[in-house]
Design a protein around this motif. Structure first.
Motif, PDB file in Angstrom:
ATOM      1  N   HIS A  24       0.837  -1.202   0.000  1.00 48.34           N
ATOM      2  CA  HIS A  24       0.000   0.000   0.000  1.00 48.34           C
ATOM      3  C   HIS A  24       0.879   1.263   0.000  1.00 48.34           C
ATOM      4  CE1 HIS A  24      -2.456  -3.249   1.764  1.00 48.34           C
ATOM      5  NE2 HIS A  24      -3.438  -2.686   1.085  1.00 48.34           N
ATOM      6  N   GLU A  26       2.465   4.967  -0.730  1.00 51.57           N
ATOM      7  CA  GLU A  26       1.921   6.313  -0.903  1.00 51.57           C
ATOM      8  C   GLU A  26       3.073   7.272  -1.160  1.00 51.57           C
ATOM      9  OE1 GLU A  26      -1.773   6.474   2.155  1.00 51.57           O
ATOM     10  OE2 GLU A  26       0.153   5.917   3.047  1.00 51.57           O
ATOM     11  N   GLU A  31       1.029  10.262   2.499  1.00 54.15           N
ATOM     12  CA  GLU A  31       1.210   9.038   3.293  1.00 54.15           C
ATOM     13  C   GLU A  31       0.206   8.941   4.449  1.00 54.15           C
ATOM     14  OE1 GLU A  31       3.439  11.481   3.020  1.00 54.15           O
ATOM     15  OE2 GLU A  31       5.418  10.772   2.424  1.00 54.15           O
ATOM     16  N   GLN A  32      -1.060   9.121   4.152  1.00 55.32           N
ATOM     17  CA  GLN A  32      -2.084   9.138   5.198  1.00 55.32           C
ATOM     18  C   GLN A  32      -2.225   7.764   5.857  1.00 55.32           C
ATOM     19  OE1 GLN A  32      -3.495  11.781   6.324  1.00 55.32           O
ATOM     20  NE2 GLN A  32      -3.059  13.302   4.735  1.00 55.32           N
ATOM     21  N   ARG A  33      -2.348   6.733   5.049  1.00 55.44           N
ATOM     22  CA  ARG A  33      -2.495   5.386   5.609  1.00 55.44           C
ATOM     23  C   ARG A  33      -1.231   4.988   6.370  1.00 55.44           C
ATOM     24  NH1 ARG A  33      -1.296   0.017   4.577  1.00 55.44           N
ATOM     25  NH2 ARG A  33      -2.970  -1.480   5.074  1.00 55.44           N
ATOM     26  N   THR A  34      -0.084   5.258   5.753  1.00 50.19           N
ATOM     27  CA  THR A  34       1.180   4.882   6.379  1.00 50.19           C
ATOM     28  C   THR A  34       1.352   5.564   7.725  1.00 50.19           C
ATOM     29  OG1 THR A  34       2.175   4.600   4.182  1.00 50.19           O
ATOM     30  CG2 THR A  34       3.677   4.811   6.062  1.00 50.19           C
ATOM     31  N   SER A  36      -0.887   6.810   9.652  1.00 47.71           N
ATOM     32  CA  SER A  36      -1.886   6.319  10.597  1.00 47.71           C
ATOM     33  C   SER A  36      -1.440   4.997  11.217  1.00 47.71           C
ATOM     34  CB  SER A  36      -3.231   6.145   9.891  1.00 47.71           C
ATOM     35  OG  SER A  36      -4.189   5.589  10.760  1.00 47.71           O
ATOM     36  N   ILE A  37      -0.907   4.107  10.394  1.00 44.94           N
ATOM     37  CA  ILE A  37      -0.403   2.826  10.909  1.00 44.94           C
ATOM     38  C   ILE A  37       0.761   3.064  11.862  1.00 44.94           C
ATOM     39  CG2 ILE A  37       0.854   0.740  10.228  1.00 44.94           C
ATOM     40  CD1 ILE A  37      -0.946   0.694   7.723  1.00 44.94           C
ATOM     41  N   THR A  57       1.917  14.783   6.898  1.00 41.80           N
ATOM     42  CA  THR A  57       1.782  13.375   7.265  1.00 41.80           C
ATOM     43  C   THR A  57       2.906  12.874   8.174  1.00 41.80           C
ATOM     44  OG1 THR A  57       2.841  12.859   5.144  1.00 41.80           O
ATOM     45  CG2 THR A  57       0.438  12.681   5.244  1.00 41.80           C
ATOM     46  N   ASN A  96      -1.483  -0.223  -5.472  1.00 43.88           N
ATOM     47  CA  ASN A  96      -1.761   1.152  -5.878  1.00 43.88           C
ATOM     48  C   ASN A  96      -1.052   1.435  -7.200  1.00 43.88           C
ATOM     49  OD1 ASN A  96      -3.150   1.466  -3.471  1.00 43.88           O
ATOM     50  ND2 ASN A  96      -1.435   2.431  -2.401  1.00 43.88           N
TER      51      ASN A  96
END
Length: 389
Positions: A24, A26, A31-34, A36-37, A57, A96
């Motif tokens: 996934h 970015e 890097e929103q998902r990254t 967040s994780i 981010t 992606n």
């Protein structure tokens, strides 16, 4: 090799994290998902202070040691992927389109998370560790933006360290270079505006394609005839765009590329000479030429003291024979350089399995690097922040 046993125990967890991040990817500032994780895992590990949204981010976590007050040491990892397609064939390849962790930043993020987990569990140090998860390393200025948004005012550091994977070194080998270690980089864009015409009537044109050919040849003379041969410099034109038909001489042409040097003096000399040559070509061919040169990466300079401290920690993890401190500087660039301009520190390369170079669509990061990098960072902290160090 004596990686930290506790880190080896959760090696499967580290591999799972990296494979998920790899699948996934970015790109910079997205890097929103990254992020967040990263924030979720830091909280799960017991990191007591977690700050998000820095440079959009970026994430910063603080871990305080159980042995009292001491220095504040920063550890940095980059999180962004490249805007390119993946051709590795891995079962956890990118889902992606046009996004690929082709430089190994998924591994860098995972190694720092592994470090955070170990240090939050043990806290066998005096002082504070500042975990810096940086966005947008790939030419978008993520480090500069974090600094501009007050990174080191909010989270002061006495020293700072970073690392990068290296398929050019043997698995488990750690390579360092004191002083200038990676080149500063400019990106440039050139627009030639001439006069278009029918391809059968070239005498009515001022052909930007011909001018572009002259520019390509002439700009190489900056390296071969204007810069002292003892001063390394690379000038590469990497893009040429013009025209849309077989029988039309176009009105414009654009060129783009990069300059790499190891000193600001040579960098400025190269810029000045490029602008002079462009102006001369424009006058000779009676066309307009605009050139924009952008400072994208600073020269990465490792502080000698911190370089040896990082090497000393590496020797305890990978062994004396696998640590080299006399490596030649690389013409590649890295925006950790901007952090090193503010805080003294050092940056190293860590070898891993696989020999396909970074930024290649088939690049594969060997998972063997994950416990090594996490152990290296962790041992560095325990040595540098031991009471009385």
């Amino acid at each position: 090799m004596t990686t930290i046993a506790r880190i080896e125990e959760y090696g499967d967890d580290l591999r799972a994290i990296r494979h998920d991040l790899h699948a996934h990817p970015e790109i910079g500032f997205e890097e929103q998902r990254t992020s967040s994780i990263v924030a979720q895992l830091l909280k799960q590990y017991g990191v007591e202070e977690i700050h998000t949204g820095i440079a959009t981010t970026g994430v910063v976590g603080l871990i305080h040691g159980r042995l009292g007050q001491g220095k504040r040491i920063g550890l940095r990892a980059d999180m962004d992927a490249l805007p390119m397609e993946e051709e590795s064939g891995l079962p956890y390849s990118s889902v992606n389109a046009g996004r690929f962790h082709g430089c190994g930043h998924d591994g860098h993020t995972t190694m720092l998370l592994g470090t955070a987990r170990y240090l939050a569990e043990t806290r066998n140090f005096a002082g504070t560790v500042v975990l810096i998860f940086q966005p947008a390393e790939e030419g978008l200025g993520g480090a500069r933006r974090m600094i501009a948004e007050g990174l080191f005012e909010r989270f002061p550091c006495d020293e700072i360290y970073g690392l990068h994977n290296s398929p050019q070194h043997a698995p488990g080998e750690v390579a360092l270079c004191a002083g200038p270690a990676m080149a500063g980089a400019d990106f440039f864009d050139i627009t030639v505006t001439g006069q278009g015409s029918h391809g059968a009537m070239p005498h009515y044109s001022r052909d930007p394609v011909v001018v572009s050919g002259a520019l390509i040849q002439t700009l190489q003379s900056v390296v071969s005839r204007n810069i002292n041969p003892h001063d390394p410099v690379v000038l590469s034109i990497t893009q040429v765009h013009s025209g849309s038909a077989y029988n039309v001489i176009p009105q414009t042409a654009t060129l783009a590329g990069t300059v790499r040097t190891f000193s600001d003096r040579v960098r400025e000399q190269t810029r000045e000479r490029m602008r002079t040559l462009v102006a001369g070509i424009a006058a000779s061919y009676e066309v307009d030429i605009d050139i924009e040169i952008r400072d994208v990466f600073s020269v990465l300079e490792n502080a000698p003291v911190q370089t040896e401290l990082l090497a000393d920690a590496a020797r305890e993890i990978v062994g004396e024979a696998n640590v080299s401190t006399d490596n030649k500087p690389l013409m590649g660039s890295e925006d950790f350089a901007d952090m090193l301009k503010v805080v003294p520190g050092a940056y190293c390369w860590v070898g891993h399995s696989g020999n396909i170079p970074v930024h290649n669509p088939a690049f594969v990061l060997g998972d063997d690097i994950l416990p090594i990098g996490a152990s290296l960072f962790s041992r560095l902290i325990e040595k540098r922040l031991s009471p009385g160090a």
